[in-house]
Scaffold this active site. Structure first.
Site, PDB file in Angstrom:
ATOM      1  N   SER A  10       0.834  -1.203   0.000  1.00 55.24           N
ATOM      2  CA  SER A  10       0.000   0.000   0.000  1.00 55.24           C
ATOM      3  C   SER A  10       0.870   1.255   0.000  1.00 55.24           C
ATOM      4  CB  SER A  10      -0.888   0.038   1.250  1.00 55.24           C
ATOM      5  OG  SER A  10      -1.861  -0.974   1.224  1.00 55.24           O
ATOM      6  N   CYS A  41      -7.479  -0.204   7.367  1.00 55.42           N
ATOM      7  CA  CYS A  41      -6.447  -0.011   8.381  1.00 55.42           C
ATOM      8  C   CYS A  41      -6.833   1.198   9.237  1.00 55.42           C
ATOM      9  CB  CYS A  41      -5.077   0.186   7.736  1.00 55.42           C
ATOM     10  SG  CYS A  41      -4.937   1.708   6.842  1.00 55.42           S
ATOM     11  N   THR A  84       0.701 -14.365   3.652  1.00 53.96           N
ATOM     12  CA  THR A  84       1.602 -15.031   4.587  1.00 53.96           C
ATOM     13  C   THR A  84       2.335 -16.214   3.961  1.00 53.96           C
ATOM     14  OG1 THR A  84       0.103 -14.319   6.330  1.00 53.96           O
ATOM     15  CG2 THR A  84       1.654 -16.050   6.909  1.00 53.96           C
TER      16      THR A  84
HETATM   17  C1  LIG Z   1       3.463  -8.187   6.870  1.00 56.30           C
HETATM   18  C2  LIG Z   1       2.152  -7.816   6.275  1.00 56.30           C
HETATM   19  C3  LIG Z   1       1.954  -6.547   5.720  1.00 56.30           C
HETATM   20  C4  LIG Z   1       0.734  -6.178   5.180  1.00 56.30           C
HETATM   21  N1  LIG Z   1       0.585  -4.945   4.627  1.00 56.30           N
HETATM   22  C5  LIG Z   1      -0.585  -4.620   4.027  1.00 56.30           C
HETATM   23  C6  LIG Z   1      -0.732  -3.374   3.357  1.00 56.30           C
HETATM   24  O1  LIG Z   1       0.191  -2.565   3.283  1.00 56.30           O
HETATM   25  N2  LIG Z   1      -1.938  -3.095   2.788  1.00 56.30           N
HETATM   26  C7  LIG Z   1      -2.976  -3.974   2.820  1.00 56.30           C
HETATM   27  O2  LIG Z   1      -4.033  -3.674   2.278  1.00 56.30           O
HETATM   28  N3  LIG Z   1      -2.854  -5.168   3.428  1.00 56.30           N
HETATM   29  C8  LIG Z   1      -1.686  -5.517   4.041  1.00 56.30           C
HETATM   30  N4  LIG Z   1      -1.569  -6.738   4.638  1.00 56.30           N
HETATM   31  C9  LIG Z   1      -2.697  -7.682   4.599  1.00 56.30           C
HETATM   32  C10 LIG Z   1      -2.529  -8.658   3.421  1.00 56.30           C
HETATM   33  O3  LIG Z   1      -2.581  -7.962   2.214  1.00 56.30           O
HETATM   34  C11 LIG Z   1      -3.601  -9.757   3.439  1.00 56.30           C
HETATM   35  O4  LIG Z   1      -4.866  -9.159   3.267  1.00 56.30           O
HETATM   36  C12 LIG Z   1      -3.595 -10.557   4.725  1.00 56.30           C
HETATM   37  O5  LIG Z   1      -2.271 -10.839   5.100  1.00 56.30           O
HETATM   38  C13 LIG Z   1      -4.399 -11.848   4.660  1.00 56.30           C
HETATM   39  O6  LIG Z   1      -3.875 -12.769   3.756  1.00 56.30           O
HETATM   40  P1  LIG Z   1      -2.866 -13.975   4.159  1.00 56.30           P
HETATM   41  O7  LIG Z   1      -3.519 -14.768   5.281  1.00 56.30           O
HETATM   42  O8  LIG Z   1      -2.718 -14.750   2.881  1.00 56.30           O
HETATM   43  O9  LIG Z   1      -1.602 -13.367   4.618  1.00 56.30           O
HETATM   44  C14 LIG Z   1      -0.338  -7.108   5.191  1.00 56.30           C
HETATM   45  C15 LIG Z   1      -0.153  -8.379   5.736  1.00 56.30           C
HETATM   46  C16 LIG Z   1       1.069  -8.747   6.267  1.00 56.30           C
HETATM   47  C17 LIG Z   1       1.224 -10.115   6.836  1.00 56.30           C
END
Ligand SMILES: Cc1cc2nc3c(=O)[nH]c(=O)nc-3n(C[C@H](O)[C@H](O)[C@H](O)COP(=O)(O)O)c2cc1C
Ligand SMILES: Cc1cc2nc3c(=O)[nH]c(=O)nc-3n(C[C@H](O)[C@H](O)[C@H](O)COP(=O)(O)OP(=O)(O)OC[C@H]3O[C@@H](n4cnc5c(N)ncnc54)[C@H](O)[C@@H]3O)c2cc1C
Ligand SMILES: Cc1cc2nc3c(=O)[nH]c(=O)nc-3n(C[C@H](O)[C@H](O)[C@H](O)COP(=O)(O)OP(=O)(O)OC[C@H]3O[C@@H](n4cnc5c(N)ncnc54)[C@H](O)[C@@H]3O)c2cc1C
Ligand SMILES: Cc1cc2nc3c(=O)[nH]c(=O)nc-3n(C[C@H](O)[C@H](O)[C@H](O)COP(=O)(O)O)c2cc1C
Ligand code: FES
Ligand code: FES
Lengths: 305, 261, 305, 261
Positions: A47, A131, A267
């Site tokens: 983002s 967020c 993740t």
């Molecule tokens: C380290 C980290 C940083 C993230 N940064 C953002 C971000 O900058 N913007 C956003 O919309 N989501 C962010 N997310 C959320 C992810 O895009 C995603 O929606 C979330 O991790 C769920 O998916 P997963 O279980 O496959 O990780 C972040 C997640 C993680 C783990």
């Protein structure tokens, strides 16, 4: 003989060669030694915010059973750096680029959207409305229907790019915010961002995240996300991008059956940098085993008897 | 940088809290340098979802055998401990910026506490080939934890071991010892790892004596590659304090840039 | 030499010899060969309804990563059987008995509370306001502040037994329902019931739960529960009973640091029928290792610097 | 009923989908009866949090060796497959209501499909001691899956194997076979497990021929003890259809009570 199933899906005006894309914040150019970006359905960089932000204090992540909590705080170099460096870095790949934008105010979202609308290489915008923001006492935009609607409506006025609203899962009725986004003019919905969570180190009695709370992601959240995708799919016909706990091709199929048209992988990238490619292969294997020609035929096809 | 599945050659206790593991990295073409690390999947149990970073402890360029020295801390290292020779270790690396040496052939001073010695040992092992000598101050709580002292000596380093148990490891005492060594050996550079207080002391000495100085830093990591900003920590840059990624911009930084309060 | 730490805690008028009790629905007399019930802090049998109910169709449970989903549907033999059999079965143990009650209408809750108020052996009432009800389109009472308040207020009028409201975690701001329960007259809060979740079998494309959705419990939900306990503890001084993902003594300590006075153990009982006793021992070990005399001193003692 | 940690004596494949495991249950005082089951922790990975129920396949009263026959189905049985002799198996049992035999010494008919034979094998093994004979119809998709046929014969049972592959397993054919066996052997009781269609067939035959009949049922379980009502399934009782717990009120039920549509 060499029949390959058709993995392509459509998200609004975007044609994706397969349903797999990285989740914002978990992906970047440093993964290029491990993965051929050209094989992805779309690219979603971290983002971006209007101005430079240094992010939250550490520890910014901690591990929990079946997942992790993060509170990065959207460390960002601002929109100028993004348009000058990040977008060109990804421009060489033949894959739609979805820019994830984040802001503290609705105006910031609108300014960012306007700036990115001028850039051809940006195929779509994902609005990270989930967020915490400064205006509203730490509450995410996406936790309130009215704010969600107002934000999307405002952004809609300044751009004709496909708008994807990334919903917050931390709500009583996600159907309400989903409909608010749809009415505001969203072209697609990402379901969903991370779950607000917390962990405490029992030895030091300190929170494991410097910022106290953070977002919970990883395999543990999948049963919650399947439910949310299903609920959203029941009330809207907007395409849904599933996000949360996709680790394998089977997880992706489960999300698609629940109603997702595409799936973000987050993740899992940390466990296995080539996870997304493995997942794409597993989807193809599943389709061949089940004689499914087009993945798009599976969307929302849970068998409810 | 590669995602390797390397055969474990041995994995055995050094004492009741520390273990040593060796893996075969012939599949790796690039060089592995002191200060770099590998990001290791400790088990496929979803209680240990994330990889853990471990520094290069020892690397043999010829046999391409890589060693780690690790502290049994939590569930990840407990799982690592259970791996048997012949099993494969899933690791990504080498990652991160290595240590660098100032020009010349003057001796260098290493100041490590606890498992911080793992990182500095790789440096001690490398300098003789550059025609230089490493002098090491190794600090620990207990005499039993004085790690790698024998290995350091075997690599040609001069080792000064201090412990809380013996009452020889106060900052005062270590400061005096370091001052003496800096003068006696004509030290041109200092390297530190494993303790904030020790790093602060070395930061001061380096300023006073105008020495080249580096620190190897630690942070919780997710990707280990530079993509996620999980590991970002404050570092003093020209423009002021910035959050930099330990995994890709570090883990080695100029000691003067370290924010140690 | 044989100093033993003091594990006793108080929940309203209830004095518990330790903070550990079973979570409703995961415990019954059939566990007696494995566990000395007299060692527990309290006993909480399965939720009881006014009339007999046959429960939901199967499969009623499925396993998911790091936990399980259940949709038992409160199979119950009705209040008469409960007072004649279940309560006497547990009466022989020297442990406070907390009766969990559930209903489809506020009136049903009130009738049940009134009937149980006449029974001395019932030390307290836990109101399961967090399961879907018929009146309100499948929405749990506990997902709405007004309904929560009205329900507790009504029940409060018919009983002087300690009232424990078991909150729903499926809400945007649990603080609101917590305060609604407090204002209604609750003496304590259980945080929380299970998380609404769903799983799909990708081979058959059928939902893994006969009733489509169910409640997610087990270690995977702990980071969410820790956050909810902390949030509730910040806004109210009512004692909190943590519920969700406690598998070890360390998990219990984490919940206590976040603000819980006692902790319910559910899914862990299925893995290890003696789990609660092991947990009690682990708590005592932790206290001895950390030189903590009274567990009550740890409640809410997260170190926020 | 106990929570045992029993030593694994062997654990080996029977064919490419089925395995057999033996454990030492000398720690158990009570008897283990056909139709009962053990609730087994397949691994301590949190991907397999819940225990899995497995029927007694074989039990030797004298040596107190207990055997299971299991189908590799999902993650739990995949983990079970990896256990080595000498490791301990965490299991709760014996659980559930066993089969019962009507009075007399007439022969009994067993009708099993797939892994359902595991449960019925224990019964076949037990009846000779009661001076009775077991006649078994074992049905499977493929000849390779015809499980336990040799074991059944060794236990003194007369075995009729039918398969989809051979086109011998249609309900029509099995019905005729069963009719013939019921008459030829003067069968007094029927037992079935593993297929709804087969159970329906036996339900009809039992009514027509006025036979004592039982079924061993399956359901997903959490506690396995009777506390949680996870396993409740509809059963036809005097008052109408009721949801009963397979784990504690079953898994064996009178066949006429089974709701098979
Ligand atoms: C380290 C980290 C940083 C993230 N940064 C953002 C971000 O900058 N913007 C956003 O919309 N989501 C962010 N997310 C959320 C992810 O895009 C995603 O929606 C979330 O991790 C769920 O998916 P997963 O279980 O496959 O990780 C972040 C997640 C993680 C783990
Ligand atoms: C660049 C670098 C090099 C390192 N080299 C070594 C080494 O050579 N030998 C050695 O013993 N240790 C080393 N460490 C520390 C090592 O990574 C941690 O001790 C290890 O991650 C602990 O894992 P655990 O599961 O046993 O402990 P837990 O405390 O259970 O870990 C829980 C989580 O916190 C993270 N974590 C805990 N402590 C640390 C830490 N100090 N640094 C980073 N993450 C942490 C873990 O990775 C895991 O995600 C290094 C750390 C870094 C950043
Ligand atoms: C009383 C009883 C006796 C049984 N005896 C045997 C036996 O002797 N040999 C044998 O091979 N199988 C037997 N089964 C079935 C066996 O329990 C399942 O095959 C096993 O649980 C599958 O686990 P999995 O992790 O490999 O499969 P998965 O499909 O991955 O299991 C996922 C979840 O569903 C549950 N589950 C899946 N299938 C079943 C099923 N058929 N019955 C109950 N729960 C299920 C699992 O326990 C687990 O919680 C018996 C079942 C019951 C109820
Ligand atoms: C099988 C099962 C049945 C349950 N039945 C009830 C119930 O009848 N009433 C209730 O208030 N909660 C019920 N719950 C929720 C538990 O009491 C508890 O709040 C939840 O499982 C979270 O705790 P855990 O993670 O320790 O299992 C049930 C949970 C499970 C797993
Ligand atoms: S760990 Fe991801 S940027 Fe350093
Ligand atoms: S599995 Fe719990 S009652 Fe049967």
């Amino acid at each position: 003989m060499t029949w390959r199933p058709d993995l392509s899906v459509k998200i609004s005006k975007l044609m994706l060669k397969n349903p797999i894309m990285p989740a914002s914040g978990t992906f970047g150019t440093e993964m290029s030694p491990f993965i051929d970006f050209n094989r992805l359905g779309a690219i979603v960089p971290k983002s971006i915010t209007l101005n430079e932000r240094s992010g939250n204090k550490g520890p910014r992540i901690c591990e929990v059973e079946g997942g992790m909590i993060n509170s990065i705080g959207i460390q960002s170099k601002g929109i100028d750096y993004y348009t000058e460096h990040i977008i060109p870095d990804f421009a060489k790949y033949d894959v739609p680029l979805i820019a994830s934008i984040s802001g503290d105010t609705i105006d910031e979202f609108a300014i960012l959207a306007e700036r990115l609308t001028g850039i051809d290489r940006v195929a779509g915008l994902e609005l990270n409305i989930s967020c915490p923001n400064l205006r509203n006492n730490g509450i995410a935009f996406g936790m309130d229907e009215k704010t969600t609607n107002e934000l999307i409506r405002t952004v809609r006025q300044v751009t004709d790019k496909p708008l994807i609203a990334k919903l917050s899962p931390n709500v009583t009725h996600i159907q309400d915010t989903a409909l608010a986004a749809e009415k505001g003019g969203a072209d697609a919905l990402t379901v969903a961002n991370t779950f607000l969570a917390m962990a405490i180190d029992t030895e030091t009695r300190k929170p494991k995240i410097g910022n106290l709370m953070g977002g919970f992601s990883g395999p543990a959240v999948k049963p919650l996300i399947i439910r949310l995708i299903f609920q959203v799919h029941q009330v809207t016909s907007l395409p849904i991008i599933g996000s949360g706990g996709a680790m394998t091709g089977q997880d992706v199929i489960e999300m698609i059956l629940a109603g997702a048209s595409a799936v973000q992988v987050g993740t899992a990238n940390f466990m296995k940098p080539a996870a997304m490619l493995d997942i794409i292969d597993e989807i193809a294997d599943y389709m061949m085993r089940h004689h499914i020609d087009k993945i798009a035929d599976l969307i929302g096809k849970i068998d409810l008897e | 940088m590669k995602n390797l599945h390397s055969e474990i050659l041995f994995n055995r206790p050094v004492n009741d809290r520390y273990w040593k593991m060796a893996v075969d990295v012939t599949a790796l073409e690039e060089s592995v340098r002191p200060g770099q690390f590998f990001h290791i999947q400790c088990s496929d149990d979803w209680r240990n979802l994330l990889r853990r970073p471990f520094s290069v402890y020892k690397f043999d360029r010829r046999t391409r055998i890589l060693e780690f020295l690790y502290l049994i801390k939590g569930s990840g290292t407990q799982a690592l401990m259970k791996k048997r020779p012949g099993e494969m270790l899933d690791m990504i690396g080498p990652l991160g910026k290595p240590f660098s040496l100032p020009a010349g052939d003057a001796s260098i001073l290493l100041a490590a506490r606890g498992v911080g010695v793992a990182t500095l040992h790789a440096l001690a092992q490398a300098v003789p080939a550059e025609g230089r000598r490493a002098i090491a101050i190794v600090s620990a709580q207990k005499r039993d934890d004085l790690l790698a002292v024998d290995d350091l000596r075997q690599s040609g380093a001069q080792v000064y071991a201090v412990t809380d148990e013996d009452g020889t490891s106060t900052m005062d005492q270590v400061g005096k010892l370091a001052e003496m060594l800096i003068e006696d050996y004509g030290i041109s550079a200092v390297y530190t790892c494993g303790s904030k207080r020790l790093a602060k002391l070395m930061q001061n000495l380096a300023t006073i004596h105008n020495l080249y100085a580096e620190i190897a830093m630690e942070a919780h990591m997710a990707c280990g590659l530079g993509d996620c900003y999980a590991c970002a920590c404050p570092i003093r840059k020209e423009k002021g304090i910035e959050a930099v990624r330990i995994c890709s911009e570090g883990p080695v930084f100029p000691l003067r840039q370290a924010v140690l309060s």
